[in-house]
Design a protein around this motif. Structure first.
Motif, PDB file in Angstrom:
ATOM      1  N   UNK A 126       0.742  -1.168  -0.142  1.00 13.54           N
ATOM      2  CA  UNK A 126      -0.092  -0.015  -0.083  1.00 13.54           C
ATOM      3  C   UNK A 126       0.745   1.478   0.067  1.00 13.54           C
ATOM      4  N   UNK A 127       1.903   1.127   0.769  1.00 14.10           N
ATOM      5  CA  UNK A 127       2.756   2.385   1.029  1.00 14.10           C
ATOM      6  C   UNK A 127       3.668   2.840  -0.204  1.00 14.10           C
ATOM      7  N   UNK A 128       3.841   1.634  -1.074  1.00 16.67           N
ATOM      8  CA  UNK A 128       4.865   1.759  -2.255  1.00 16.67           C
ATOM      9  C   UNK A 128       3.837   2.177  -3.282  1.00 16.67           C
ATOM     10  N   UNK A 129       2.659   2.043  -3.502  1.00 21.55           N
ATOM     11  CA  UNK A 129       1.655   2.553  -4.282  1.00 21.55           C
ATOM     12  C   UNK A 129       1.280   3.966  -4.109  1.00 21.55           C
ATOM     13  N   UNK A 130       1.030   4.151  -2.857  1.00 19.62           N
ATOM     14  CA  UNK A 130       0.700   5.632  -2.620  1.00 19.62           C
ATOM     15  C   UNK A 130       2.240   6.536  -2.811  1.00 19.62           C
ATOM     16  N   UNK A 131       3.135   5.937  -2.321  1.00 15.86           N
ATOM     17  CA  UNK A 131       4.541   6.516  -2.678  1.00 15.86           C
ATOM     18  C   UNK A 131       4.734   7.005  -4.530  1.00 15.86           C
ATOM     19  N   UNK A 132       4.388   6.082  -4.917  1.00 17.04           N
ATOM     20  CA  UNK A 132       4.531   6.024  -6.338  1.00 17.04           C
ATOM     21  C   UNK A 132       3.671   7.207  -6.819  1.00 17.04           C
ATOM     22  N   UNK A 133       2.362   7.258  -6.389  1.00 14.65           N
ATOM     23  CA  UNK A 133       1.298   8.189  -6.899  1.00 14.65           C
ATOM     24  C   UNK A 133       2.005   9.550  -6.265  1.00 14.65           C
ATOM     25  N   UNK A 134       2.506   9.658  -5.186  1.00 15.61           N
ATOM     26  CA  UNK A 134       2.957  10.833  -4.667  1.00 15.61           C
ATOM     27  C   UNK A 134       4.199  11.327  -5.589  1.00 15.61           C
ATOM     28  N   UNK A 135       5.046  10.552  -6.070  1.00 18.39           N
ATOM     29  CA  UNK A 135       5.957  11.149  -6.866  1.00 18.39           C
ATOM     30  C   UNK A 135       5.461  11.368  -8.358  1.00 18.39           C
ATOM     31  N   UNK A 136       4.420  10.758  -8.696  1.00 16.72           N
ATOM     32  CA  UNK A 136       3.900  11.211 -10.198  1.00 16.72           C
ATOM     33  C   UNK A 136       3.175  12.746  -9.929  1.00 16.72           C
ATOM     34  N   UNK A 137       2.682  12.854  -8.703  1.00 19.71           N
ATOM     35  CA  UNK A 137       1.952  14.220  -8.469  1.00 19.71           C
ATOM     36  C   UNK A 137       2.975  15.301  -8.553  1.00 19.71           C
ATOM     37  N   UNK A 138       3.887  15.056  -7.465  1.00 20.46           N
ATOM     38  CA  UNK A 138       4.955  16.194  -7.340  1.00 20.46           C
ATOM     39  C   UNK A 138       6.295  15.760  -6.801  1.00 20.46           C
ATOM     40  N   UNK A 139       7.025  15.405  -7.811  1.00 20.23           N
ATOM     41  CA  UNK A 139       8.313  14.558  -7.575  1.00 20.23           C
ATOM     42  C   UNK A 139       9.295  15.173  -6.489  1.00 20.23           C
ATOM     43  N   UNK A 140       9.634  16.343  -6.400  1.00 22.33           N
ATOM     44  CA  UNK A 140      10.314  17.213  -5.441  1.00 22.33           C
ATOM     45  C   UNK A 140       9.747  17.248  -4.230  1.00 22.33           C
ATOM     46  N   UNK A 141       8.380  17.323  -3.978  1.00 24.93           N
ATOM     47  CA  UNK A 141       7.658  17.223  -2.658  1.00 24.93           C
ATOM     48  C   UNK A 141       7.891  15.910  -2.192  1.00 24.93           C
ATOM     49  N   UNK A 142       7.548  14.775  -3.149  1.00 25.32           N
ATOM     50  CA  UNK A 142       7.716  13.538  -2.811  1.00 25.32           C
ATOM     51  C   UNK A 142       8.994  13.159  -2.358  1.00 25.32           C
ATOM     52  N   UNK A 143      10.096  13.484  -2.839  1.00 24.95           N
ATOM     53  CA  UNK A 143      11.566  12.959  -2.199  1.00 24.95           C
ATOM     54  C   UNK A 143      11.506  13.581  -0.984  1.00 24.95           C
ATOM     55  N   UNK A 144      10.996  15.040  -0.817  1.00 31.76           N
ATOM     56  CA  UNK A 144      11.270  15.525   0.639  1.00 31.76           C
ATOM     57  C   UNK A 144      10.173  15.019   1.503  1.00 31.76           C
ATOM     58  N   UNK A 145       9.203  14.755   1.270  1.00 29.51           N
ATOM     59  CA  UNK A 145       8.255  14.080   2.190  1.00 29.51           C
ATOM     60  C   UNK A 145       8.772  12.648   2.616  1.00 29.51           C
ATOM     61  N   UNK A 153       0.982   7.509   3.774  1.00 32.08           N
ATOM     62  CA  UNK A 153       2.189   6.582   3.653  1.00 32.08           C
ATOM     63  C   UNK A 153       2.894   6.713   5.318  1.00 32.08           C
ATOM     64  N   UNK A 154       2.539   7.781   6.093  1.00 28.38           N
ATOM     65  CA  UNK A 154       3.165   7.802   7.307  1.00 28.38           C
ATOM     66  C   UNK A 154       2.329   6.904   8.108  1.00 28.38           C
ATOM     67  N   UNK A 155       0.988   6.617   7.940  1.00 28.51           N
ATOM     68  CA  UNK A 155       0.365   5.441   8.727  1.00 28.51           C
ATOM     69  C   UNK A 155       0.505   4.182   8.572  1.00 28.51           C
ATOM     70  N   UNK A 156       1.102   3.878   7.111  1.00 39.07           N
ATOM     71  CA  UNK A 156       1.026   2.632   6.801  1.00 39.07           C
ATOM     72  C   UNK A 156       2.485   1.690   6.743  1.00 39.07           C
ATOM     73  N   UNK A 157       3.371   2.730   6.838  1.00 38.27           N
ATOM     74  CA  UNK A 157       4.863   2.094   6.929  1.00 38.27           C
ATOM     75  C   UNK A 157       5.267   1.796   8.407  1.00 38.27           C
ATOM     76  N   UNK A 158       5.843   0.659   8.553  1.00 39.80           N
ATOM     77  CA  UNK A 158       6.178   0.038   9.926  1.00 39.80           C
ATOM     78  C   UNK A 158       7.425  -0.933   9.581  1.00 39.80           C
ATOM     79  N   UNK A 159       8.349  -0.747  10.591  1.00 37.99           N
ATOM     80  CA  UNK A 159       9.674  -1.522  10.326  1.00 37.99           C
ATOM     81  C   UNK A 159       9.834  -2.674  11.094  1.00 37.99           C
ATOM     82  N   UNK A 160       9.890  -3.963  10.521  1.00 39.22           N
ATOM     83  CA  UNK A 160       9.946  -4.984  11.421  1.00 39.22           C
ATOM     84  C   UNK A 160      11.225  -5.072  12.149  1.00 39.22           C
TER      85      UNK A 160
END
Length: 184
Positions: free
Chosen positions: A1-20, A143-150
């Motif tokens: 889920x986070x990967x899909x949303x992250x990809x959508x973020x990059x398509x919307x605004x690449x500079x903002x996505x990298x920063x976020x 993305x912030x809610x869905x990413x967890x680290x094992x």
């Protein structure tokens, strides 16, 4: 889920996505550092508790000897020192947790401020629209809610950042079957 949303973020605004998305590796690093510190303090706390319990057991076992030599005050002082050390370790653990929480929240706030500042500049320049910005900010929260680290243990398996739904538990790695069970 986070990967899909992250990809959508990059398509919307690449500079903002990298920063976020910069918040993710920084947060993971901070969590690993805190985890290592917490484990070291927990080991120290366990050792101090064992020392205190051992001292109490020795005192109870040797109560007659202690009374004969009038060493009750010395035993009480030793026990108090052990308890004080435990208390200091517990306070240190709580202080470090508070410091870690503060650092983590400052990091999150700084990234949000940078994203908002950059998005304001892009809105003024006309490179993004208000709708794109709103969508981007909603995706960022997702993305912030869905990413967890094992938790990572190098002796068991390599570190794998996993995107999972909150509340879900990661499944254990598959076990290998022996040749005999595969042929049966």
């Amino acid at each position: 889920m986070a990967l899909v949303v992250g990809t959508a973020m990059v398509r919307l605004a690449p500079g903002l996505a990298l920063l976020a998305l910069l918040e993710l590796p920084l947060g993971i690093t901070a969590r690993r550092i805190h985890s290592a510190r917490r484990q070291a303090l927990q080991r120290s706390m366990l050792e101090a508790s064992a020392r205190t319990a051992s001292g109490v057991q020795e005192s109870v076992a040797a109560i007659e000897t202690i009374r004969i030599f009038s060493a009750e005050e010395e035993e009480e002082q030793r026990h108090s020192q052990n308890l004080d050390k435990e208390l200091r370790l517990k306070e240190r653990m709580e202080l470090e947790l508070a410091g870690f929480t503060l650092i983590q929240r400052i990091l999150q706030l700084a990234i949000r401020v940078l994203v908002l500042f950059q998005s304001h500049q892009q809105l003024r320049d006309g490179s993004i629209t208000p709708g794109v910005l709103v969508t981007f900010l909603l995706y960022r929260d997702t993305v912030g809610r869905h990413v967890q680290v094992i938790p990572w243990n190098p002796r068991v398996r390599p570190s794998i950042p996993v995107s999972i739904h909150p509340g879900a538990t990661p499944s254990p790695p598959p076990r290998c079957c022996s040749l005999a069970s595969m042929n049966s």
